[in-house]
Design a protein around this motif. Sequence first.
Motif, PDB file in Angstrom:
ATOM      1  N   LYS A   1      -4.924   5.367  -6.628  1.00  0.00           N
ATOM      2  CA  LYS A   1      -5.357   6.233  -5.521  1.00  0.00           C
ATOM      3  C   LYS A   1      -6.826   6.566  -5.633  1.00  0.00           C
ATOM      4  CE  LYS A   1      -1.072   8.497  -4.618  1.00  0.00           C
ATOM      5  NZ  LYS A   1      -0.273   9.670  -4.930  1.00  0.00           N
TER       6      LYS A   1
ATOM      7  N   LEU B 208      -0.522   5.293 -11.167  1.00  0.00           N
ATOM      8  CA  LEU B 208      -0.731   5.263  -9.719  1.00  0.00           C
ATOM      9  C   LEU B 208      -1.902   6.144  -9.317  1.00  0.00           C
ATOM     10  CD1 LEU B 208       2.817   5.376  -8.164  1.00  0.00           C
ATOM     11  CD2 LEU B 208       1.176   3.538  -8.120  1.00  0.00           C
TER      12      LEU B 208
ATOM     13  N   LEU C 187     -24.105  -2.197  -8.258  1.00  0.00           N
ATOM     14  CA  LEU C 187     -23.866  -0.969  -9.013  1.00  0.00           C
ATOM     15  C   LEU C 187     -25.035  -0.699  -9.957  1.00  0.00           C
ATOM     16  CD1 LEU C 187     -20.108  -0.924  -9.968  1.00  0.00           C
ATOM     17  CD2 LEU C 187     -21.332   0.566  -8.427  1.00  0.00           C
TER      18      LEU C 187
ATOM     19  N   PRO D 238     -22.512   5.572   3.126  1.00  0.00           N
ATOM     20  CA  PRO D 238     -23.726   5.028   3.728  1.00  0.00           C
ATOM     21  C   PRO D 238     -23.628   4.918   5.250  1.00  0.00           C
ATOM     22  CG  PRO D 238     -23.059   3.700   1.883  1.00  0.00           C
ATOM     23  CD  PRO D 238     -21.951   4.645   2.131  1.00  0.00           C
TER      24      PRO D 238
ATOM     25  N   SER E 248     -27.899  11.281  -0.403  1.00  0.00           N
ATOM     26  CA  SER E 248     -27.285  10.019  -0.806  1.00  0.00           C
ATOM     27  C   SER E 248     -27.198   9.887  -2.324  1.00  0.00           C
ATOM     28  CB  SER E 248     -28.025   8.840  -0.192  1.00  0.00           C
ATOM     29  OG  SER E 248     -29.133   8.490  -0.944  1.00  0.00           O
TER      30      SER E 248
ATOM     31  N   TYR F  18      10.435   5.870  -5.675  1.00  0.00           N
ATOM     32  CA  TYR F  18      11.145   4.626  -5.388  1.00  0.00           C
ATOM     33  C   TYR F  18      12.625   4.878  -5.126  1.00  0.00           C
ATOM     34  CZ  TYR F  18       6.759   2.809  -6.983  1.00  0.00           C
ATOM     35  OH  TYR F  18       5.428   2.571  -7.110  1.00  0.00           O
TER      36      TYR F  18
ATOM     37  N   LEU G 244       3.918   1.516  -1.185  1.00  0.00           N
ATOM     38  CA  LEU G 244       4.537   1.681  -2.509  1.00  0.00           C
ATOM     39  C   LEU G 244       3.542   2.288  -3.490  1.00  0.00           C
ATOM     40  CD1 LEU G 244       6.641  -1.539  -3.058  1.00  0.00           C
ATOM     41  CD2 LEU G 244       7.413   0.736  -2.457  1.00  0.00           C
ATOM     42  N   LEU G 245       2.272   1.830  -3.419  1.00  0.00           N
ATOM     43  CA  LEU G 245       1.272   2.356  -4.338  1.00  0.00           C
ATOM     44  C   LEU G 245       0.992   3.818  -4.059  1.00  0.00           C
ATOM     45  CD1 LEU G 245      -1.339  -0.498  -4.594  1.00  0.00           C
ATOM     46  CD2 LEU G 245       0.143   0.371  -6.367  1.00  0.00           C
ATOM     47  N   MET G 246       0.943   4.188  -2.761  1.00  0.00           N
ATOM     48  CA  MET G 246       0.549   5.547  -2.432  1.00  0.00           C
ATOM     49  C   MET G 246       1.673   6.536  -2.659  1.00  0.00           C
ATOM     50  SD  MET G 246      -2.522   5.291  -1.571  1.00  0.00           S
ATOM     51  CE  MET G 246      -3.005   6.720  -0.637  1.00  0.00           C
ATOM     52  N   SER G 247       2.945   6.125  -2.438  1.00  0.00           N
ATOM     53  CA  SER G 247       4.002   7.140  -2.506  1.00  0.00           C
ATOM     54  C   SER G 247       4.434   7.370  -3.949  1.00  0.00           C
ATOM     55  CB  SER G 247       5.191   6.716  -1.646  1.00  0.00           C
ATOM     56  OG  SER G 247       6.051   5.869  -2.366  1.00  0.00           O
TER      57      SER G 247
ATOM     58  N   LEU H 152       0.834  -1.203   0.000  1.00  0.00           N
ATOM     59  CA  LEU H 152       0.000   0.000   0.000  1.00  0.00           C
ATOM     60  C   LEU H 152       0.869   1.254   0.000  1.00  0.00           C
ATOM     61  CD1 LEU H 152      -2.956   0.884   0.155  1.00  0.00           C
ATOM     62  CD2 LEU H 152      -2.667   1.082   2.605  1.00  0.00           C
TER      63      LEU H 152
ATOM     64  N   THR I  74     -28.570   1.425   2.216  1.00  0.00           N
ATOM     65  CA  THR I  74     -28.367   2.862   2.318  1.00  0.00           C
ATOM     66  C   THR I  74     -27.701   3.415   1.061  1.00  0.00           C
ATOM     67  OG1 THR I  74     -28.012   2.424   4.639  1.00  0.00           O
ATOM     68  CG2 THR I  74     -27.590   4.631   3.896  1.00  0.00           C
ATOM     69  N   LEU I  75     -26.835   2.604   0.433  1.00  0.00           N
ATOM     70  CA  LEU I  75     -26.100   3.089  -0.743  1.00  0.00           C
ATOM     71  C   LEU I  75     -27.042   3.360  -1.900  1.00  0.00           C
ATOM     72  CD1 LEU I  75     -23.189   3.598  -1.743  1.00  0.00           C
ATOM     73  CD2 LEU I  75     -23.212   1.331  -2.666  1.00  0.00           C
ATOM     74  N   THR I  76     -28.080   2.537  -2.065  1.00  0.00           N
ATOM     75  CA  THR I  76     -29.038   2.814  -3.125  1.00  0.00           C
ATOM     76  C   THR I  76     -29.915   3.976  -2.678  1.00  0.00           C
ATOM     77  OG1 THR I  76     -30.395   1.116  -2.139  1.00  0.00           O
ATOM     78  CG2 THR I  76     -29.170   0.500  -4.071  1.00  0.00           C
ATOM     79  N   PRO I  77     -29.902   5.090  -3.411  1.00  0.00           N
ATOM     80  CA  PRO I  77     -30.702   6.239  -2.984  1.00  0.00           C
ATOM     81  C   PRO I  77     -32.179   5.881  -2.958  1.00  0.00           C
ATOM     82  CG  PRO I  77     -29.174   6.842  -4.711  1.00  0.00           C
ATOM     83  CD  PRO I  77     -29.147   5.373  -4.620  1.00  0.00           C
TER      84      PRO I  77
ATOM     85  N   VAL J  90     -27.812   0.675  -8.015  1.00  0.00           N
ATOM     86  CA  VAL J  90     -27.558   2.079  -7.671  1.00  0.00           C
ATOM     87  C   VAL J  90     -27.921   2.973  -8.849  1.00  0.00           C
ATOM     88  CG1 VAL J  90     -25.744   3.732  -7.156  1.00  0.00           C
ATOM     89  CG2 VAL J  90     -25.818   1.595  -5.942  1.00  0.00           C
TER      90      VAL J  90
ATOM     91  N   ASN K 200     -25.559  -1.520   4.516  1.00  0.00           N
ATOM     92  CA  ASN K 200     -24.918  -0.469   3.730  1.00  0.00           C
ATOM     93  C   ASN K 200     -25.408  -0.481   2.285  1.00  0.00           C
ATOM     94  OD1 ASN K 200     -23.452   0.914   5.545  1.00  0.00           O
ATOM     95  ND2 ASN K 200     -21.459   0.302   4.795  1.00  0.00           N
TER      96      ASN K 200
END
Lengths: 159, 125, 98
Positions: free
Chosen positions: B70, B66, A68, B83, B44, A21, A15-18, A13, A114-117, A71, A111
């Motif tokens: 992110k 990358l 999805l 949610p 929502s 190298y 390595l991916l975020m920064s 994680l 709740t995620l589906t409006p 949604v 969740n």
Amino acid sequence: MRTILSALALFGLWLLMSGIYKPLVVGLGAASAVFAVYMVRRMDRVDQDHLKIPLNPFRFIAYAIWLLWEVVKSNVTVTKLILAPHLNLRQHLFHVPNTQKSELAEVIFANSITLTPGTITVETEGDAFWVHAVSYDEGDHEALADMDRRVTSIETGAA
Amino acid sequence: MDIPALIIEILSWASIVTGSFLMVVSGIGMLRFPDFWSRTHAASVGDSGGMILLILGMCLQSGLTLITVKLIIMGIFLIITGPTATHAVANAALVTGWRPKTAEDLEPVKGVPYSDLPEPTVRGE
Amino acid sequence: MMFLVAAVALFVTMVLILVRLYAGPIVYDRVLAVNAFGTATVLFIAVLGFLTGRPDFLDIALLYALINFVGTIAVLKFFRYRALGDIPQMPAHPGEER
């Protein structure tokens, strides 16, 4: 085994975020990953709380894609409701039983609601949720029961 | 411009414009809807649809870098927390005694938790 | 160009949410508005990063997403229990002491 895997995951994680190298930065990342895992191991001696994920990954991905699509559909419904020249809301608070065995699957179900409006889980009690709908119709019970069956089927050990 | 790049361009335009539209719709809904319970639904719309489409559009624009990783991490985090936060707000309102209004033609369901609490009044308005 | 569209739309959304934040009328309306405003801000920062060609903004957006969630939960917990640390005993009906 768990320790090494989580240290490797944390380091990945980092390595991916920064994205830089250089030896110094990568070394700092490795050091912080090892330090974080060391601290977590110390904490584990205090509370024996382990995360278990009793889910079938392939079924989970299939469920995520289905969710999805749900949604998208309910977004269209609520957008129409908001932009309609005359607001015709049909609010209702009703009871939805859930059949999941593990807490994680219950959280996923709540969740997802709740995620589906248009629907919001307001309160959980035992093996049922209180769900608030902004434009309720009688088909909502059947739709939520269908979602409940799908969430239950992604648990491992389910048929 | 070759064909795949053109398709990606069109797809990202479509998703960003649709996502922006959904965000504005959710803002309008926050203003138009009459009470707290309906406003949670308006919020929502932006939290789920608008957010997912905008992040998808940005992912398509940045390609396999990358930045995309992110953005995906950000998207997954927002999908989980959005949610949860909405549920927390609605639950806090229920626990302090705010009852949603049920439509005139529907029978209110019995046995709502905390329904013995008195309905609070709006202060200072 | 498309990011300009998104930035303008997000800005309009944030203004609309701010109006709701000011109008209330109940405190949970405002908490909800703050939460929605936070989501819009996260996306706005990310879009701004693309608009100015500085993808480092995404780190700020990610951080803001983390803080926004924790902040909302902390505010709600404070409203409910009037304390932020450990709760000695949870009242059965927290709304009664409101």
